[in-house]
Scaffold this motif. Structure first.
Motif, PDB file in Angstrom:
ATOM      1  N   LEU A   1     140.513  54.237 -54.164  1.00 28.05           N
ATOM      2  CA  LEU A   1     140.385  54.271 -55.898  1.00 28.05           C
ATOM      3  C   LEU A   1     140.649  55.308 -56.508  1.00 28.05           C
ATOM      4  O   LEU A   1     140.328  55.575 -57.837  1.00 28.05           O
ATOM      5  N   GLY A   2     141.697  56.129 -56.552  1.00 26.29           N
ATOM      6  CA  GLY A   2     142.881  57.567 -56.825  1.00 26.29           C
ATOM      7  C   GLY A   2     144.177  56.845 -57.603  1.00 26.29           C
ATOM      8  O   GLY A   2     144.724  57.537 -57.625  1.00 26.29           O
ATOM      9  N   ASP A   3     143.621  55.921 -57.932  1.00 30.37           N
ATOM     10  CA  ASP A   3     144.766  55.182 -58.633  1.00 30.37           C
ATOM     11  C   ASP A   3     144.494  54.642 -60.019  1.00 30.37           C
ATOM     12  O   ASP A   3     143.466  53.450 -59.563  1.00 30.37           O
ATOM     13  N   PRO A   4     145.008  54.386 -61.470  1.00 28.20           N
ATOM     14  CA  PRO A   4     143.952  53.785 -62.577  1.00 28.20           C
ATOM     15  C   PRO A   4     144.505  52.861 -62.723  1.00 28.20           C
ATOM     16  O   PRO A   4     142.962  51.935 -62.994  1.00 28.20           O
ATOM     17  N   ASN A   5     145.368  52.274 -61.655  1.00 28.02           N
ATOM     18  CA  ASN A   5     145.284  51.186 -62.209  1.00 28.02           C
ATOM     19  C   ASN A   5     144.163  50.379 -61.301  1.00 28.02           C
ATOM     20  O   ASN A   5     143.673  48.902 -61.616  1.00 28.02           O
ATOM     21  N   ARG A   6     144.356  50.992 -60.249  1.00 25.98           N
ATOM     22  CA  ARG A   6     142.843  49.772 -59.629  1.00 25.98           C
ATOM     23  C   ARG A   6     141.013  50.318 -59.978  1.00 25.98           C
ATOM     24  O   ARG A   6     140.941  49.531 -59.827  1.00 25.98           O
ATOM     25  N   ILE A   7     141.533  51.195 -60.587  1.00 29.27           N
ATOM     26  CA  ILE A   7     140.117  51.643 -61.025  1.00 29.27           C
ATOM     27  C   ILE A   7     139.534  50.775 -62.160  1.00 29.27           C
ATOM     28  O   ILE A   7     139.031  49.802 -62.256  1.00 29.27           O
ATOM     29  N   ALA A   8     140.776  50.379 -63.323  1.00 26.80           N
ATOM     30  CA  ALA A   8     140.999  48.610 -64.236  1.00 26.80           C
ATOM     31  C   ALA A   8     140.559  48.165 -63.552  1.00 26.80           C
ATOM     32  O   ALA A   8     139.637  47.122 -63.937  1.00 26.80           O
ATOM     33  N   LEU A   9     140.767  47.347 -62.829  1.00 29.84           N
ATOM     34  CA  LEU A   9     140.663  46.596 -62.180  1.00 29.84           C
ATOM     35  C   LEU A   9     138.819  46.401 -61.482  1.00 29.84           C
ATOM     36  O   LEU A   9     138.195  45.419 -61.420  1.00 29.84           O
ATOM     37  N   LEU A  10     138.536  47.552 -60.936  1.00 28.94           N
ATOM     38  CA  LEU A  10     137.347  47.632 -60.196  1.00 28.94           C
ATOM     39  C   LEU A  10     136.293  47.521 -61.478  1.00 28.94           C
ATOM     40  O   LEU A  10     135.162  47.193 -61.120  1.00 28.94           O
ATOM     41  N   ASP A  11     137.008  48.591 -62.669  1.00 26.59           N
ATOM     42  CA  ASP A  11     136.021  47.861 -63.714  1.00 26.59           C
ATOM     43  C   ASP A  11     135.803  47.051 -64.417  1.00 26.59           C
ATOM     44  O   ASP A  11     135.136  46.151 -64.523  1.00 26.59           O
ATOM     45  N   ARG A  12     136.892  46.065 -64.145  1.00 28.90           N
ATOM     46  CA  ARG A  12     137.311  44.608 -65.217  1.00 28.90           C
ATOM     47  C   ARG A  12     136.234  43.627 -63.718  1.00 28.90           C
ATOM     48  O   ARG A  12     135.254  43.026 -64.995  1.00 28.90           O
ATOM     49  N   LEU A  13     136.027  43.956 -63.071  1.00 26.47           N
ATOM     50  CA  LEU A  13     135.199  43.019 -61.907  1.00 26.47           C
ATOM     51  C   LEU A  13     133.912  43.471 -62.237  1.00 26.47           C
ATOM     52  O   LEU A  13     132.574  42.617 -61.948  1.00 26.47           O
ATOM     53  N   SER A  14     133.513  44.781 -62.075  1.00 26.51           N
ATOM     54  CA  SER A  14     132.350  44.989 -62.019  1.00 26.51           C
ATOM     55  C   SER A  14     131.522  44.717 -63.610  1.00 26.51           C
ATOM     56  O   SER A  14     130.136  43.693 -63.011  1.00 26.51           O
ATOM     57  N   SER A  15     132.431  44.743 -64.313  1.00 23.98           N
ATOM     58  CA  SER A  15     131.964  44.600 -65.679  1.00 23.98           C
ATOM     59  C   SER A  15     131.693  42.651 -66.282  1.00 23.98           C
ATOM     60  O   SER A  15     131.456  42.086 -66.785  1.00 23.98           O
ATOM     61  N   CYS A  16     132.301  41.740 -65.271  1.00 19.51           N
ATOM     62  CA  CYS A  16     132.759  40.175 -65.647  1.00 19.51           C
ATOM     63  C   CYS A  16     131.811  39.511 -65.169  1.00 19.51           C
ATOM     64  O   CYS A  16     131.204  39.061 -65.853  1.00 19.51           O
ATOM     65  N   GLY A  17     130.875  39.838 -63.727  1.00 22.68           N
ATOM     66  CA  GLY A  17     129.424  39.720 -63.581  1.00 22.68           C
ATOM     67  C   GLY A  17     129.658  38.879 -62.902  1.00 22.68           C
ATOM     68  O   GLY A  17     128.699  38.148 -62.837  1.00 22.68           O
ATOM     69  N   ARG A  18     131.114  37.948 -62.179  1.00 23.51           N
ATOM     70  CA  ARG A  18     131.202  37.690 -61.562  1.00 23.51           C
ATOM     71  C   ARG A  18     132.125  36.694 -60.389  1.00 23.51           C
ATOM     72  O   ARG A  18     133.515  37.714 -61.396  1.00 23.51           O
ATOM     73  N   PRO A  19     132.751  36.459 -59.792  1.00 25.59           N
ATOM     74  CA  PRO A  19     133.833  36.529 -58.899  1.00 25.59           C
ATOM     75  C   PRO A  19     134.827  36.641 -60.408  1.00 25.59           C
ATOM     76  O   PRO A  19     134.800  35.503 -60.452  1.00 25.59           O
ATOM     77  N   CYS A  20     136.048  37.199 -59.730  1.00 27.46           N
ATOM     78  CA  CYS A  20     137.201  37.238 -60.504  1.00 27.46           C
ATOM     79  C   CYS A  20     138.302  37.114 -59.388  1.00 27.46           C
ATOM     80  O   CYS A  20     138.413  37.275 -58.256  1.00 27.46           O
ATOM     81  N   CYS A  21     139.023  36.115 -59.955  1.00 28.89           N
ATOM     82  CA  CYS A  21     141.068  35.004 -59.158  1.00 28.89           C
ATOM     83  C   CYS A  21     141.501  36.405 -59.279  1.00 28.89           C
ATOM     84  O   CYS A  21     141.580  37.358 -60.471  1.00 28.89           O
ATOM     85  N   VAL A  22     142.897  36.436 -58.967  1.00 27.89           N
ATOM     86  CA  VAL A  22     143.562  37.537 -58.585  1.00 27.89           C
ATOM     87  C   VAL A  22     144.619  37.878 -60.515  1.00 27.89           C
ATOM     88  O   VAL A  22     144.803  38.215 -61.001  1.00 27.89           O
ATOM     89  N   SER A  23     144.889  36.686 -61.059  1.00 26.56           N
ATOM     90  CA  SER A  23     145.762  36.062 -61.603  1.00 26.56           C
ATOM     91  C   SER A  23     144.944  36.856 -63.381  1.00 26.56           C
ATOM     92  O   SER A  23     144.871  37.135 -63.740  1.00 26.56           O
ATOM     93  N   GLU A  24     143.526  36.183 -62.775  1.00 25.42           N
ATOM     94  CA  GLU A  24     142.777  36.722 -63.953  1.00 25.42           C
ATOM     95  C   GLU A  24     142.912  38.744 -63.412  1.00 25.42           C
ATOM     96  O   GLU A  24     142.681  38.783 -65.618  1.00 25.42           O
ATOM     97  N   LEU A  25     142.289  38.583 -63.014  1.00 25.06           N
ATOM     98  CA  LEU A  25     142.224  39.913 -63.084  1.00 25.06           C
ATOM     99  C   LEU A  25     144.010  41.213 -63.173  1.00 25.06           C
ATOM    100  O   LEU A  25     143.145  42.016 -63.887  1.00 25.06           O
ATOM    101  N   SER A  26     144.379  40.638 -63.448  1.00 24.00           N
ATOM    102  CA  SER A  26     145.728  41.113 -63.013  1.00 24.00           C
ATOM    103  C   SER A  26     146.424  41.277 -64.573  1.00 24.00           C
ATOM    104  O   SER A  26     147.198  42.104 -65.610  1.00 24.00           O
ATOM    105  N   GLU A  27     145.620  40.348 -65.176  1.00 25.05           N
ATOM    106  CA  GLU A  27     144.997  40.485 -66.855  1.00 25.05           C
ATOM    107  C   GLU A  27     145.314  42.202 -67.217  1.00 25.05           C
ATOM    108  O   GLU A  27     145.415  42.842 -68.430  1.00 25.05           O
ATOM    109  N   CYS A  28     144.260  42.808 -66.819  1.00 23.50           N
ATOM    110  CA  CYS A  28     143.902  44.235 -66.878  1.00 23.50           C
ATOM    111  C   CYS A  28     144.675  45.223 -66.483  1.00 23.50           C
ATOM    112  O   CYS A  28     144.497  46.410 -67.089  1.00 23.50           O
ATOM    113  N   CYS A  29     146.034  44.804 -66.195  1.00 20.24           N
ATOM    114  CA  CYS A  29     146.587  45.951 -65.427  1.00 20.24           C
ATOM    115  C   CYS A  29     147.654  45.951 -65.820  1.00 20.24           C
ATOM    116  O   CYS A  29     148.099  44.159 -65.396  1.00 20.24           O
TER     117      CYS A  29
END
Lengths: 118, 118
Positions: free
Chosen positions: B27-55
């Motif tokens: 959890l000690g990396d800002p990009n990973r936190i961003a990914l986790l944040d994105r995935l958390s708020s998304c409310g559904r499973p997300c694929c890699v390319s989708e998540l990739s947009e946030c960093c």
DNA sequence: TGTTCATTTGCGTCACTATGCAAGTATACG
DNA sequence: CGTATACTTGCATAGTGACGCAAATGAACA
């Protein structure tokens, strides 16, 4: 602040705001965990040389680790003569972890609430 | 397991056992936190390319971050055809953080109990 | 003031990590 | 089968972090 109203549940999902990479990074080193463990179980303020016993590195390295933990808001430092006494900021630390736990639990789309506050 | 008996309070102080440097490191990396944040708020499973947009990094880097988070027990991955769908292990994550919070609160020498479970 | 003890700081080194790019694998679909 | 899409892996590079050692700082004390 543990008891949310029902209208608060699964609303903002402010995980990103709460999850601080810097904070996690501070805890992301085994020697620093060892220092925190030692200091936690000690039950009283400890000085640098004392804490240094729990990890195999040079005392200068221990000193740096402790400063890092202090800067991350995890420890408190107090100068006492020649020594520097460190203490764990229990409330701060526990509160932060708990806030994160709550935020994440609130994000869960299936439940929106995982905090079993009996 | 949030309600301890009174004889459990401030006893073992097993902070070191619960605080896992590897977990925090994940959890000690800002990009990973961003990914986790994105995935958390998304409310559904997300694929890699989708998540990739946030960093801002390359998608291959995102892929590696996601694998790292999965290995740390923070995310779940499920293969769906060409895609890989990631989800947050909300219970796992919140439970871990809460357990840490409890352990630390129990260590506090002054109180031995900081969990105000109203 | 000089000495001693506790801690910090400067600095060089080594290891690890994040990153980008290119190539590889896996899956769907014509 | 060939192609397109989604993702992963290999590899080189730059940046960061942990570390040890030696020197510097700060505080007590003779």
């Amino acid at each position: 602040m543990n008891n949310r109203n029902d209208n608060t549940r699964k609303s903002p999902c402010c995980v990103g705001a709460l999850l601080d990479a810097r904070f996690f990074r501070a805890l992301g080193d085994p020697n620093r965990i060892a220092l925190l463990d030692r200091l936690s179980s000690c039950g009283r303020p400890c000085c640098v040389s004392e804490l240094s016993e729990c990890c195999p590195t040079d005392i200068s390295v221990t000193s740096r680790h402790l400063v890092l933990l202090r800067d991350a808001g995890i420890l408190d430092a107090e100068k006492c003569g020649k020594e520097v006494r460190y203490t764990v900021r229990f409330d701060e630390l526990a509160g932060k972890l708990r806030a994160m736990a709550d935020a994440i639990a609130n994000c869960c789309p299936s439940k929106g609430d995982t905090t079993k506050e009996t």
